[in-house]
Motif scaffolding. Structure first.
Motif, short mmCIF file in Angstrom:
data_model
loop_
_atom_site.label_atom_id
_atom_site.label_comp_id
_atom_site.label_asym_id
_atom_site.label_seq_id
_atom_site.Cartn_x
_atom_site.Cartn_y
_atom_site.Cartn_z
N ARG A 1 0.81 0.31 9.61
CA ARG A 1 0.28 -0.93 9.97
C ARG A 1 -1.00 -0.83 10.55
NH1 ARG A 1 2.86 -5.54 12.69
NH2 ARG A 1 4.74 -4.40 11.99
N THR A 2 -1.64 0.02 10.95
CA THR A 2 -2.95 0.29 11.36
C THR A 2 -3.85 0.24 10.08
OG1 THR A 2 -2.58 1.31 13.26
CG2 THR A 2 -4.86 1.31 12.50
N SER A 3 -3.52 0.94 9.21
CA SER A 3 -4.39 0.76 7.77
C SER A 3 -4.34 -0.39 7.18
CB SER A 3 -3.47 1.94 6.78
OG SER A 3 -3.51 3.44 7.20
N ILE A 4 -3.35 -1.19 7.05
CA ILE A 4 -3.23 -2.31 6.56
C ILE A 4 -3.91 -3.28 7.23
CG2 ILE A 4 -1.67 -4.29 5.91
CD1 ILE A 4 0.61 -2.18 5.40
N LYS A 5 -3.99 -3.27 8.44
CA LYS A 5 -4.78 -4.16 9.39
C LYS A 5 -6.24 -4.06 9.15
CE LYS A 5 -5.78 -4.74 14.31
NZ LYS A 5 -5.61 -4.49 15.72
N TYR A 6 -6.95 -2.87 8.93
CA TYR A 6 -8.11 -2.49 8.86
C TYR A 6 -8.59 -2.63 7.20
CZ TYR A 6 -8.95 -1.63 13.80
OH TYR A 6 -8.96 -1.65 15.08
N GLY A 7 -7.70 -2.86 6.39
CA GLY A 7 -8.17 -3.21 5.16
C GLY A 7 -7.57 -1.86 4.05
N ILE B 1 4.20 -7.24 -9.45
CA ILE B 1 4.52 -7.87 -8.20
C ILE B 1 4.03 -6.87 -7.15
CG2 ILE B 1 6.31 -8.43 -6.63
CD1 ILE B 1 6.06 -10.53 -8.62
N VAL B 2 4.22 -5.52 -7.38
CA VAL B 2 3.81 -4.56 -6.02
C VAL B 2 2.08 -4.76 -5.92
CG1 VAL B 2 3.43 -2.19 -5.75
CG2 VAL B 2 5.56 -3.07 -6.85
N LEU B 3 1.55 -4.77 -7.10
CA LEU B 3 -0.05 -4.83 -7.03
C LEU B 3 -0.34 -6.32 -6.31
CD1 LEU B 3 -1.11 -3.55 -10.40
CD2 LEU B 3 -1.28 -2.55 -8.10
N SER B 4 0.45 -7.36 -6.56
CA SER B 4 0.23 -8.78 -6.09
C SER B 4 0.33 -8.63 -4.46
CB SER B 4 1.10 -9.72 -6.77
OG SER B 4 0.92 -10.11 -7.99
N LYS B 5 1.39 -8.02 -4.11
CA LYS B 5 1.79 -7.86 -2.75
C LYS B 5 0.42 -7.31 -1.86
CE LYS B 5 4.14 -4.10 -1.46
NZ LYS B 5 5.17 -3.38 -1.44
N TRP B 6 -0.26 -6.42 -2.41
CA TRP B 6 -1.17 -5.55 -1.79
C TRP B 6 -2.50 -6.40 -1.98
CZ3 TRP B 6 0.36 -2.79 1.87
CH2 TRP B 6 1.48 -2.09 1.86
N LEU B 7 -2.68 -6.96 -3.00
CA LEU B 7 -4.09 -7.63 -3.19
C LEU B 7 -4.08 -8.79 -2.01
CD1 LEU B 7 -4.87 -7.83 -6.90
CD2 LEU B 7 -5.60 -6.28 -4.84
N LEU B 8 -2.64 -9.43 -1.81
CA LEU B 8 -2.79 -10.51 -0.88
C LEU B 8 -3.16 -10.17 0.49
CD1 LEU B 8 0.53 -12.66 -1.65
CD2 LEU B 8 -1.95 -13.17 -1.86
N THR B 9 -3.22 -8.69 1.01
CA THR B 9 -3.77 -8.43 2.14
C THR B 9 -5.39 -8.31 2.24
OG1 THR B 9 -3.55 -6.01 1.56
CG2 THR B 9 -1.53 -7.14 2.51
N ASN B 10 -5.75 -8.47 1.21
CA ASN B 10 -7.34 -8.57 0.92
C ASN B 10 -7.85 -7.26 1.32
OD1 ASN B 10 -9.55 -9.83 0.23
ND2 ASN B 10 -10.12 -10.59 2.38
N PRO B 11 -7.54 -6.03 0.65
CA PRO B 11 -7.85 -4.97 0.81
C PRO B 11 -9.38 -4.69 0.82
CG PRO B 11 -6.56 -4.51 -0.82
CD PRO B 11 -6.38 -6.13 -0.56
N LYS B 12 -9.85 -3.59 1.61
CA LYS B 12 -11.23 -3.10 1.12
C LYS B 12 -11.08 -1.72 0.29
CE LYS B 12 -12.98 -4.08 5.66
NZ LYS B 12 -13.51 -3.45 6.99
N VAL B 13 -9.89 -1.12 0.34
CA VAL B 13 -9.42 0.00 -0.44
C VAL B 13 -8.07 -0.26 -0.84
CG1 VAL B 13 -9.40 2.40 -0.52
CG2 VAL B 13 -11.11 1.43 0.95
N LEU B 14 -7.89 -0.09 -2.17
CA LEU B 14 -6.64 0.12 -2.74
C LEU B 14 -6.41 1.34 -3.40
CD1 LEU B 14 -3.98 -1.60 -3.72
CD2 LEU B 14 -5.30 -2.40 -5.72
N ILE B 15 -5.14 1.70 -2.88
CA ILE B 15 -4.72 3.21 -3.61
C ILE B 15 -3.36 2.74 -4.60
CG2 ILE B 15 -3.57 5.30 -3.19
CD1 ILE B 15 -4.95 5.34 -0.39
N VAL B 16 -3.66 3.08 -5.70
CA VAL B 16 -2.42 3.07 -6.73
C VAL B 16 -2.09 4.24 -6.96
CG1 VAL B 16 -2.93 0.62 -7.36
CG2 VAL B 16 -4.26 2.45 -8.46
N ASP B 17 -0.75 4.61 -6.93
CA ASP B 17 -0.05 5.87 -7.32
C ASP B 17 0.59 5.65 -8.63
OD1 ASP B 17 0.91 8.29 -7.44
OD2 ASP B 17 1.70 8.30 -5.76
N GLU B 18 0.06 6.49 -9.59
CA GLU B 18 1.04 6.14 -11.09
C GLU B 18 1.04 4.60 -11.22
OE1 GLU B 18 1.15 8.59 -13.05
OE2 GLU B 18 1.48 10.57 -11.67
N PRO B 19 0.04 3.97 -11.40
CA PRO B 19 0.12 2.60 -11.60
C PRO B 19 0.63 1.97 -13.04
CG PRO B 19 -2.02 3.23 -12.29
CD PRO B 19 -1.27 4.51 -11.44
#
Length: 518
Positions: free
Chosen positions: A334-340, A414-432
């Motif tokens: 939750r903290t990680s998502i909050k800060y991006g 859909i998984v990638l869409s979900k995380w992009l909606l959080t407007n992240p600064k860093v996106l980790i993708v494991d076996e995309p």
């Protein structure tokens, strides 16, 4: 043309309709004894449907089957097994807390004394004999709990189970999806040994290198229809195979390099991270805005464990993770998502998606973590879902359909869409791109490159070295819970990465000698 031997399976006019949806339409397919016949196509092309019709998991709407020269009807998997047809799926049909022998022989009535008591001693003895066929009797203990085995060994157990039914034909669905290259080679040797015993294989996979290495012929489906019927592999090239699968030329599979003017400033810093009972050892690295950083290594090297610790999904013993100068709380996604910081996990089915919930919920629920309370306005959710579907070219029906209704490639979008909606600064993708088709892979590569070009920091964990080399700016190689080498992508090659992944820092000597020779 070389003789193929005896015809084992003949399928004619195979069709499967789900109401107005034609999952498979008038497809012909055959398999000879002692051959590997690859079955390829994009997600939703009909590969799994055809496999399930042959294995008795689904009932055809139309069509007929012949097996070993005789007309057959296969209403259930049990009937298929009695005929000699077995299917090994991506999700193993096994019981982790039971032993290897129990998993192999639980379905065999002759293993029960008086029809009630399972003969454990006999099952272990016969399992040992079966394992000897594959030179695996020394490495796999019939009495060991299945959960103690590696994924590769569990894959072998599934094939041994098929052989225990005297299967003359085995369908393998994405058999190497979770295997390292070394483990995949061991599996291929098992397949070659069984081919010599005249066992036929249908191989469903998205990995081109495997198709050309192990297959004798290939059939390609597109939109439920046959587009390439049983072509000999020696007549195929990678480009002709791509053209058959997607219906168009794909000159640059990994996409053109996307230029960006973003200052490549440090955004993520990991310092001296240790954890997982000592497995992760003093790991430090930085990742930058506007770049794609790759993490390579063999299965079990610690890549996923490291990323889960960085994201906060797992805690760690010591060290620190900084995002844009802020120290993140360990063990707190939750903290990680909050800060991006966001992470698309390796297992999209059990961790990335809520398969029984709607597409709109799957797309939007991560965004709720950043809000006060958990409910978003319905209009906002709908707009976000449709916007992301358009951006990713996700093939969806109704936004209220379940997550389970989509193909693997569309689920990953859909998984990638979900995380992009959080407007992240860093996106980790494991076996995309694990287990998804070539067109969906190309879409995802383009999206990741565009995200980096826009200034995002992207981290990619992948077991596919061409993927690492094709889209990343730099690569970290891991072995036994450590980063053993950091390379700019201009310095990297499959051979160098594999040397460090296999030998660790001991590869430095070989590497320097080769450099001096060059």
């Amino acid at each position: 043309m070389e003789s193929r031997g005896t015809l084992l399976l003949k399928a004619e006019g195979m069709s499967k309709f789900y109401g107005p949806v034609h999952a498979l339409e008038d497809v012909n397919f055959d398999l000879y004894r002692g051959e590997v016949h690859a079955l390829m196509g994009e997600n939703g092309a009909g590969k799994s449907t055809l496999s399930k019709l042959i294995a008795g998991i689904e009932t055809p709407t139309a069509g007929k089957l012949e097996f070993d020269g005789k007309p057959v009807v296969i209403p259930t998997p049990q009937v298929a097994l009695k005929l000699g047809i077995a299917m090994v799926t991506q999700e193993f049909n096994s019981i982790p807390h039971m032993t290897v022998a129990e998993n192999i022989f639980l379905g065999h009535s002759e293993m029960y004394k008086k029809g009630i008591y399972f003969d454990k001693h006999r099952a272990e003895k016969e399992t040992r004999e079966l394992l000897k066929l594959f030179d695996m009797d020394e490495s796999i203990n019939p009495a060991a709990k299945l959960s103690t085995l590696s994924v590769a060994e569990q894959q072998i157990v599934e094939i041994v189970k098929a052989v225990s039914y005297n299967a003359q034909m085995i369908i393998l669905d994405e058999p190497t999806a979770s295997l390292s290259n070394m483990e995949a080679q061991r599996l291929f040797q098992v397949i070659r040994d069984l081919k010599k015993k005249q066992v036929g294989f249908i191989l469903v996979t998205h990995r081109f290198n495997e198709i050309f290495e192990i297959s004798d012929r290939i059939t390609v489906l597109r939109d439920g229809k046959l587009v390439l019927p049983g072509a000999p592999m020696e007549e195929m090239t990678e480009q002709s195979l791509v053209r058959a699968m997607v219906g168009r030329e794909m000159v640059n599979f990994y996409g053109e390099k996307v230029e960006n003017t973003v200052q490549h400033d440090e955004i993520l810093r990991v310092e001296h991270l240790c954890g997982r009972g000592g497995f992760l050892k003093d790991i430090s690295f930085v990742a930058r805005k506007g770049e794609i950083t790759g993490f390579a290594g063999l299965v079990g090297a610690g890549r996923t464990e490291l990323m889960r610790a960085v994201f906060g999904a797992d805690s760690y013993d010591s060290g620190a993770v900084y995002l844009d100068g802020v120290s993140l709380k360990k063990g707190s996604p939750r903290t990680s998502i909050k800060y991006g910081l966001s992470m698309a996990t390796e297992d999209r089915k059990s961790e990335g998606l809520l398969l029984d919930l709607s597409l709109i919920m799957n797309t939007c629920y991560a965004k709720t973590v950043q809000k006060k309370g958990w409910i978003l306005p319905h209009k906002s959710e709908k707009a976000d879902t449709l916007k992301m579907a358009e951006m990713f070219r996700t093939k969806i029906g109704n936004i209220h359909d379940k997550g389970s209704s989509l193909s693997g490639g569309n689920q990953q979008k859909i998984v990638l869409s979900k995380w992009l909606l959080t407007n992240p600064k860093v996106l980790i993708v494991d076996e995309p791109t694990r287990g998804i088709d070539i067109a969906a892979k190309a879409d995802i590569y383009t999206i990741l490159k565009n995200l980096a070009a826009s200034g995002m920091c992207v981290i990619v964990v992948s077991s596919e070295l061409p993927e690492i080399l094709g889209i990343c700016d730099r690569v970290m190689v891991m072995k036994d819970g450590e980063i053993v080498k950091h390379m700019e992508i201009s310095e990297a090659s499959e051979e160098r990465i594999m040397a460090y992944a296999s030998l660790g820092r001991a590869a430095e000597k070989i590497d320097s000698e080769e450099t001096m020779k060059a």
